[in-house]
Design a protein around this motif. Sequence first.
Motif, mmCIF file in Angstrom:
data_model
loop_
_atom_site.group_PDB
_atom_site.id
_atom_site.type_symbol
_atom_site.label_atom_id
_atom_site.label_comp_id
_atom_site.label_asym_id
_atom_site.label_seq_id
_atom_site.Cartn_x
_atom_site.Cartn_y
_atom_site.Cartn_z
ATOM 1 N N ILE A 4 13.753 49.162 32.517
ATOM 2 C CA ILE A 4 14.173 47.771 32.301
ATOM 3 C C ILE A 4 13.065 46.816 32.741
ATOM 4 O O ILE A 4 12.769 45.833 32.059
ATOM 5 N N TYR A 5 12.438 47.118 33.875
ATOM 6 C CA TYR A 5 11.331 46.290 34.369
ATOM 7 C C TYR A 5 10.176 46.281 33.364
ATOM 8 O O TYR A 5 9.630 45.228 33.032
ATOM 9 N N ILE A 6 9.801 47.438 32.845
ATOM 10 C CA ILE A 6 8.710 47.528 31.865
ATOM 11 C C ILE A 6 9.094 46.779 30.585
ATOM 12 O O ILE A 6 8.281 46.060 29.996
ATOM 13 N N PHE A 7 10.345 46.942 30.163
ATOM 14 C CA PHE A 7 10.823 46.250 28.968
ATOM 15 C C PHE A 7 10.749 44.734 29.143
ATOM 16 O O PHE A 7 10.277 44.015 28.257
ATOM 17 N N LEU A 8 11.173 44.202 30.270
ATOM 18 C CA LEU A 8 11.126 42.759 30.535
ATOM 19 C C LEU A 8 9.687 42.250 30.593
ATOM 20 O O LEU A 8 9.389 41.159 30.099
ATOM 21 N N VAL A 9 8.790 43.023 31.203
ATOM 22 C CA VAL A 9 7.379 42.637 31.261
ATOM 23 C C VAL A 9 6.797 42.586 29.855
ATOM 24 O O VAL A 9 6.066 41.652 29.500
ATOM 25 N N CYS A 10 7.129 43.552 29.018
ATOM 26 C CA CYS A 10 6.646 43.551 27.622
ATOM 27 C C CYS A 10 7.167 42.339 26.862
ATOM 28 O O CYS A 10 6.421 41.692 26.122
ATOM 29 N N ILE A 11 8.426 42.032 27.019
ATOM 30 C CA ILE A 11 9.008 40.851 26.357
ATOM 31 C C ILE A 11 8.309 39.585 26.830
ATOM 32 O O ILE A 11 7.991 38.692 26.033
ATOM 33 N N MET A 12 8.050 39.483 28.120
ATOM 34 C CA MET A 12 7.390 38.305 28.667
ATOM 35 C C MET A 12 5.963 38.178 28.116
ATOM 36 O O MET A 12 5.527 37.089 27.753
ATOM 37 N N ILE A 13 5.234 39.270 28.017
ATOM 38 C CA ILE A 13 3.863 39.241 27.490
ATOM 39 C C ILE A 13 3.875 38.813 26.025
ATOM 40 O O ILE A 13 3.069 37.988 25.594
ATOM 41 N N LEU A 14 4.790 39.354 25.239
ATOM 42 C CA LEU A 14 4.891 38.966 23.831
ATOM 43 C C LEU A 14 5.257 37.489 23.679
ATOM 44 O O LEU A 14 4.745 36.801 22.801
ATOM 45 N N THR A 15 6.128 36.990 24.524
ATOM 46 C CA THR A 15 6.514 35.579 24.478
ATOM 47 C C THR A 15 5.328 34.683 24.799
ATOM 48 O O THR A 15 5.065 33.702 24.101
ATOM 49 N N VAL A 16 4.601 35.007 25.843
ATOM 50 C CA VAL A 16 3.432 34.212 26.230
ATOM 51 C C VAL A 16 2.353 34.294 25.157
ATOM 52 O O VAL A 16 1.742 33.293 24.792
ATOM 53 N N ALA A 17 2.133 35.461 24.602
ATOM 54 C CA ALA A 17 1.119 35.626 23.549
ATOM 55 C C ALA A 17 1.503 34.844 22.299
ATOM 56 O O ALA A 17 0.648 34.279 21.621
ATOM 57 N N GLY A 18 2.789 34.788 21.987
ATOM 58 C CA GLY A 18 3.241 34.049 20.808
ATOM 59 C C GLY A 18 3.104 32.547 20.972
ATOM 60 O O GLY A 18 2.983 31.821 20.001
ATOM 61 N N CYS A 19 3.137 32.049 22.173
ATOM 62 C CA CYS A 19 3.030 30.618 22.421
ATOM 63 C C CYS A 19 1.592 30.155 22.621
ATOM 64 O O CYS A 19 1.314 28.968 22.593
ATOM 65 N N SER A 20 0.698 31.074 22.881
ATOM 66 C CA SER A 20 -0.680 30.670 23.126
ATOM 67 C C SER A 20 -1.349 30.306 21.811
ATOM 68 O O SER A 20 -0.947 30.757 20.747
ATOM 69 N N TYR A 21 -2.386 29.475 21.864
ATOM 70 C CA TYR A 21 -3.055 29.027 20.654
ATOM 71 C C TYR A 21 -4.494 28.680 20.943
ATOM 72 O O TYR A 21 -4.871 28.458 22.088
ATOM 73 N N LYS A 22 -5.241 28.638 19.884
ATOM 74 C CA LYS A 22 -6.614 28.184 19.984
ATOM 75 C C LYS A 22 -6.611 26.706 19.593
ATOM 76 O O LYS A 22 -5.971 26.311 18.633
ATOM 77 N N LYS A 23 -7.333 25.917 20.333
ATOM 78 C CA LYS A 23 -7.315 24.479 20.123
ATOM 79 C C LYS A 23 -8.739 23.990 19.874
ATOM 80 O O LYS A 23 -9.674 24.436 20.533
ATOM 81 N N GLN A 24 -8.871 23.070 18.921
ATOM 82 C CA GLN A 24 -10.172 22.452 18.674
ATOM 83 C C GLN A 24 -9.963 20.951 18.497
ATOM 84 O O GLN A 24 -9.149 20.521 17.684
ATOM 85 N N ILE A 25 -10.714 20.177 19.254
ATOM 86 C CA ILE A 25 -10.639 18.719 19.177
ATOM 87 C C ILE A 25 -11.861 18.221 18.418
ATOM 88 O O ILE A 25 -12.984 18.635 18.700
ATOM 89 N N VAL A 26 -11.626 17.350 17.451
ATOM 90 C CA VAL A 26 -12.718 16.800 16.638
ATOM 91 C C VAL A 26 -12.669 15.286 16.685
ATOM 92 O O VAL A 26 -11.612 14.685 16.845
ATOM 93 N N ASN A 27 -13.830 14.692 16.575
ATOM 94 C CA ASN A 27 -13.913 13.245 16.457
ATOM 95 C C ASN A 27 -13.764 12.870 14.988
ATOM 96 O O ASN A 27 -14.414 13.454 14.131
ATOM 97 N N LEU A 28 -12.909 11.909 14.722
ATOM 98 C CA LEU A 28 -12.682 11.439 13.361
ATOM 99 C C LEU A 28 -13.340 10.072 13.215
ATOM 100 O O LEU A 28 -13.169 9.210 14.067
ATOM 101 N N ASN A 29 -14.069 9.894 12.137
ATOM 102 C CA ASN A 29 -14.757 8.633 11.915
ATOM 103 C C ASN A 29 -14.911 8.430 10.406
ATOM 104 O O ASN A 29 -15.815 8.975 9.793
ATOM 105 N N TYR A 30 -13.989 7.686 9.821
ATOM 106 C CA TYR A 30 -14.014 7.383 8.400
ATOM 107 C C TYR A 30 -14.333 5.907 8.199
ATOM 108 O O TYR A 30 -13.873 5.073 8.968
ATOM 109 N N THR A 31 -15.066 5.586 7.152
ATOM 110 C CA THR A 31 -15.267 4.196 6.762
ATOM 111 C C THR A 31 -15.068 4.086 5.257
ATOM 112 O O THR A 31 -15.739 4.763 4.489
ATOM 113 N N PHE A 32 -14.121 3.244 4.868
ATOM 114 C CA PHE A 32 -13.827 2.991 3.464
ATOM 115 C C PHE A 32 -14.283 1.566 3.150
ATOM 116 O O PHE A 32 -14.027 0.655 3.937
#
Length: 180
Positions: A4-32
């Motif tokens: 049960i302990y191993i099962f809960l740890v696996c569920i927790m790892i999958l949950t954290v992995a599913g919520c993690s993301y790669k983030k990229q911030i860019v500067n936006l500069n448009y002129t019309f």
Amino acid sequence: MKKIYIFLVCIMILTVAGCSYKKQIVNLNYTFKGENEFWAAEYQVKGTGTFSKSFFDQINFDSDLNKTLIVTYKKDISQLSLVKHLEISYEVEDDRGEDVLKSKRLIYNYNNYSHAQKNYILKSHTTGSGIEDGNDIIKVTINIDNQIQTIKLKNEQFSKGNSNNTNVIIDPSIAVILRA
């Protein structure tokens, strides 16, 4: 109990992995830019955009933008001396000519005829997922005593072909690529 302990740890790892993301911030500069015989207009969009890619390859976008529309009267401002009502507004059209973003209006009602200006400025601040794209057209409407003029502003950089042509691109006008 150990299973049960191993099962809960696996569920927790999958949950954290599913919520993690790669983030990229860019500067936006448009002129019309655009103009007609009487008016020149420039619409500037400046700020940041944040792209994030989840573990499950879902891509999200959020922005924090400052927008400025500057409309300049090209003739002698004394020609505006008899104007009683001046209204300037703009909206964003996509490349098919459909309105995608509505905007603020700048309205002047003059009673003393002492209002003549060369420049009229509309400023706004927005956050969220909707932004102007490089191929959008900004339609500026100027109403002077019910005489309506329209100016279409285009992004000069985008129309010159300064976009990146890649398979995994979010917005070609800012060329942001997120990789796994």
